[in-house]
Design a protein around this motif. Structure first.
Motif, short mmCIF file in Angstrom:
data_model
loop_
_atom_site.label_atom_id
_atom_site.label_comp_id
_atom_site.label_asym_id
_atom_site.label_seq_id
_atom_site.Cartn_x
_atom_site.Cartn_y
_atom_site.Cartn_z
N SER A 27 28.01 41.04 51.24
CA SER A 27 30.15 41.24 51.42
C SER A 27 30.81 41.90 52.78
CB SER A 27 30.67 41.74 49.84
OG SER A 27 32.06 41.64 49.89
N SER A 28 31.72 42.19 52.59
CA SER A 28 32.50 43.17 53.61
C SER A 28 33.21 44.51 53.34
CB SER A 28 33.25 41.95 54.41
OG SER A 28 33.84 42.81 55.65
N PHE A 29 32.43 45.14 54.05
CA PHE A 29 33.58 46.46 53.72
C PHE A 29 34.50 46.67 54.45
CE2 PHE A 29 28.86 47.82 54.51
CZ PHE A 29 29.40 49.07 52.75
N ILE A 30 35.22 46.07 55.54
CA ILE A 30 36.78 45.54 55.79
C ILE A 30 37.39 44.92 54.81
CG2 ILE A 30 38.42 44.59 57.35
CD1 ILE A 30 35.69 45.07 59.79
N THR A 31 36.74 44.14 53.89
CA THR A 31 37.28 43.01 53.11
C THR A 31 37.41 43.94 52.14
OG1 THR A 31 35.55 42.22 52.93
CG2 THR A 31 37.08 40.85 54.54
N PHE A 61 44.74 40.57 48.45
CA PHE A 61 44.30 40.34 46.89
C PHE A 61 44.06 37.77 46.78
CE2 PHE A 61 43.72 38.50 42.93
CZ PHE A 61 42.35 39.11 42.18
N GLY A 62 43.17 37.06 46.84
CA GLY A 62 43.75 36.19 46.69
C GLY A 62 44.20 35.27 48.68
N GLY A 63 43.47 35.88 49.32
CA GLY A 63 44.41 35.61 50.92
C GLY A 63 43.07 35.45 51.42
N LEU A 64 42.90 36.02 52.22
CA LEU A 64 42.27 35.15 53.76
C LEU A 64 41.43 36.22 54.42
CD1 LEU A 64 44.14 33.01 56.33
CD2 LEU A 64 42.44 32.41 54.31
N HIS A 65 40.36 36.78 54.88
CA HIS A 65 39.80 37.73 55.23
C HIS A 65 38.66 37.49 55.94
CE1 HIS A 65 40.94 39.52 51.01
NE2 HIS A 65 40.37 37.75 50.79
N HIS A 66 38.29 38.75 56.87
CA HIS A 66 38.09 38.28 58.05
C HIS A 66 37.31 37.82 58.22
CE1 HIS A 66 37.33 39.42 61.84
NE2 HIS A 66 36.52 40.84 62.20
N CYS A 67 36.10 36.68 58.83
CA CYS A 67 35.58 36.11 59.22
C CYS A 67 35.06 34.97 58.23
CB CYS A 67 34.43 36.87 59.56
SG CYS A 67 34.06 37.87 60.78
N LEU A 68 35.96 35.09 56.94
CA LEU A 68 36.63 34.50 56.15
C LEU A 68 35.69 34.63 54.71
CD1 LEU A 68 37.06 30.63 57.13
CD2 LEU A 68 38.76 32.36 57.05
N PRO A 123 35.23 38.82 46.29
CA PRO A 123 34.61 39.16 45.24
C PRO A 123 34.93 38.72 43.97
CG PRO A 123 34.58 41.16 47.04
CD PRO A 123 35.50 40.27 47.28
N LYS A 124 33.92 38.43 43.64
CA LYS A 124 34.56 38.08 41.37
C LYS A 124 34.90 39.60 41.24
CE LYS A 124 31.79 35.70 38.99
NZ LYS A 124 30.67 35.09 37.68
N HIS A 125 35.87 39.64 39.50
CA HIS A 125 36.81 40.62 39.64
C HIS A 125 36.76 40.52 38.10
CE1 HIS A 125 39.84 44.12 40.12
NE2 HIS A 125 39.62 44.26 39.02
N ILE A 126 35.71 41.50 37.09
CA ILE A 126 35.86 41.82 35.95
C ILE A 126 36.18 42.91 35.39
CG2 ILE A 126 33.22 40.45 36.05
CD1 ILE A 126 32.36 43.01 34.86
N LEU A 127 36.75 42.74 34.53
CA LEU A 127 37.92 43.95 33.00
C LEU A 127 36.19 44.24 32.13
CD1 LEU A 127 41.11 42.41 33.23
CD2 LEU A 127 40.63 43.90 35.72
N THR A 183 34.23 42.96 27.46
CA THR A 183 33.84 42.29 29.50
C THR A 183 34.46 40.99 29.85
OG1 THR A 183 31.83 41.90 29.50
CG2 THR A 183 32.08 43.60 30.38
N GLU A 184 35.64 40.78 30.56
CA GLU A 184 36.02 39.53 30.67
C GLU A 184 36.40 39.63 32.68
OE1 GLU A 184 40.28 38.53 30.59
OE2 GLU A 184 40.77 40.43 29.88
N VAL A 185 35.49 38.37 32.76
CA VAL A 185 36.58 37.57 34.14
C VAL A 185 37.34 37.81 34.49
CG1 VAL A 185 35.97 36.64 35.96
CG2 VAL A 185 34.12 36.14 34.90
N PHE A 186 38.33 38.45 35.23
CA PHE A 186 39.59 38.77 35.91
C PHE A 186 39.86 37.32 37.07
CE2 PHE A 186 43.30 39.73 38.54
CZ PHE A 186 44.09 39.45 37.47
N SER A 187 38.89 37.31 38.14
CA SER A 187 38.81 35.58 39.16
C SER A 187 37.43 36.32 39.53
CB SER A 187 39.80 36.37 39.60
OG SER A 187 39.56 37.75 40.46
#
Length: 466
Positions: free
Chosen positions: A338-342, A419-426, A430-434, A445-449
């Protein structure tokens, strides 16, 4: 000879710690087997451990209660959550289980508050403290909230025009606060905070616009230090200056009864983190009480606006090391998926350091590495820890996948990263879980996005529109 990653951690820190334990050579976080999460959900993975939010709120309330009882501090304490740290509904839902109040910073915050009122999560006793620079949309929303009957909404005046703007829209008498423009530390680029009204101007402002104004009731003085609540001469000096203003105002304004000391409680950014919260709270209250007793005025109710402290330690991210690049004799680059910047923009933007640990392979030997993200930006890296000028991880072995975790990342990263938008180099979000526990302590656990798809990105960019 002790050369394993586990040996390194044990020799460097007190380990295990309350939230970090080891099972064989896999890391557990609050009893959560992180490798099981990886096996079930893959990486990159963001997660939020909801019980930590409630735990920190309850702990802070206990510290304040203990200090007030010890000092015979005869006033109330109100815990506000600073929503800009994380606006997500799952955060607010968890935080509001603990009889807290809300601090807002912009127009859409009020829409969130109205949504929570409709759901019964906020009631008429909940304070809504409205900070920030206010113009049309924010003013309109605050006015609507008050006009619809939420009388515990307290706009905190940031500049000389705001009071007139609010009075034009609000039909009834309004409670307000005034924010002090604190002087910043000498190393800052600027001398005085851009937020609030200068120390010397607050009493004249009160006399001119509030004292004879029958539509306005001054209830709160707001004080916040940008560098946070720290045991430094600078912090104590600014607090005493604030108390001089509070006392001067209180002697002219009987309705003033609350001091908002803002946010700024630090969170754990290293296994070597050491901060005495109880001492700091007790000393803050003690200084306030001494000043008020000497001036023969009542001590104020205390409001806090803890954001990062509320939600920061609930969040984490897990990445896989995909490949190692040896660029010269000294530098080995472990490339993450993944990316630290994003995904952790504060590591790039303000050089912030989070707790970083290997998730697996603790019994393997370790090496010094640099961590690189997937974007083509040379600044997409992580090269040192808070406690040392390097990153050490189990040695890369392409036959044995290595996973790493960043912890206490729950504040600001999603909103700053977009969150949910455009990120550097596209690079996809990541997947986000609660993660939660039921009344018996069983994990759920459940998937939030889900991880962002190419279609979602192309839709934003306009490629899929017909």
């Amino acid at each position: 000879m002790k050369t394993s990653y586990s040996d390194l951690i044990n020799q460097t820190f007190y380990f295990p710690q309350e939230e970090f334990t080891l099972n064989k050579d896999n890391l557990h976080f609050h009893g959560i087997d992180l490798m099981k999460l990886v096996e079930e959900y893959g990486t990159p993975l963001k997660f939020t451990y909801l019980p930590k939010i409630s735990k920190n709120i309850r702990q802070a309330k206990l510290w304040f209660r203990n200090s007030m009882e010890k000092l015979d501090y005869d006033a109330n304490y109100y815990y506000c959550y600073c929503t800009k740290s994380s606006h997500f509904k799952f955060v607010l839902d968890e935080a509001l289980k603990n009889n807290i109040h809300i601090e807002t910073s912009s127009a859409f915050d009020i829409n969130i508050v109205e949504n929570l009122i409709e759901e019964g999560k906020i009631n008429k006793n909940t304070f809504v403290v409205c900070n920030g620079f206010k113009r049309d949309a924010y003013i309109e929303n605050i006015a609507r909230l008050i006009n619809n009957g939420h009388k515990n909404t307290i706009p905190v005046i940031d500049n000389y025009e705001e009071l007139d703007l609010l009075q034009e829209k609000i039909k009834s008498k309004i409670k307000i606060g005034i924010r002090i423009a604190a002087e910043e530390e000498p190393k800052f680029e600027f001398y005085t905070s851009r937020l609030g009204i200068g120390y010397k101007n607050i009493v004249p402002f009160y006399r001119k616009q509030i004292q004879e104004n029958k539509k306005v009731e001054l209830k709160m003085l707001h004080f916040f230090i940008n560098t946070g609540i720290r045991d430094t001469a600078y912090y104590w000096n600014e607090l005493l200056k604030c108390m001089k203003v509070y006392i001067a105002l209180k002697k002219e304004c009987p309705t003033l009864d609350s001091l908002n000391i803002g946010g700024g409680f630090p969170i754990k950014n290293s296994l070597a983190f050491d901060y005495d919260y109880q001492y700091m709270i007790e000393e803050i209250l003690n200084q306030i009480k001494i000043a008020c007793d000497e001036a023969e005025v009542d001590v104020p109710n205390i409001f806090t606006e803890f954001g990062s402290f509320t939600v920061g330690e609930s969040g984490g991210a897990v990445y896989e090391v995909l490949y190692q690049k040896q660029q010269n004799d000294r530098e080995n680059w472990n490339m993450i998926d993944s990316s630290f910047i994003t995904t952790l923009p504060d590591t790039w933007a303000i050089n912030k350091r989070f707790v970083m640990l290997a998730v697996n392979r603790w019994n393997d030997t370790y090496e010094r590495v640099l961590l690189g993200g997937l974007t083509c930006d040379s600044d997409d890296y992580y090269n040192s820890e808070q406690h040392m000028n390097a990153v050490y991880l189990p040695k890369y072995n392409k036959e044995k996948p290595l996973y790493i975790g960043f912890f206490n990342t729950g504040a600001y990263q999603e909103t700053i990263g977009g969150f949910g938008g455009l990120h550097h180099c596209l690079i996809p979000q990541p997947k986000h879980i609660l993660i939660d526990r039921d009344k018996n302590g069983i994990l759920a656990t459940e998937v939030f996005s889900e991880q962002q798809s190419a279609d979602q990105v192309l839709n934003i960019l306009g490629y899929n529109k017909k």
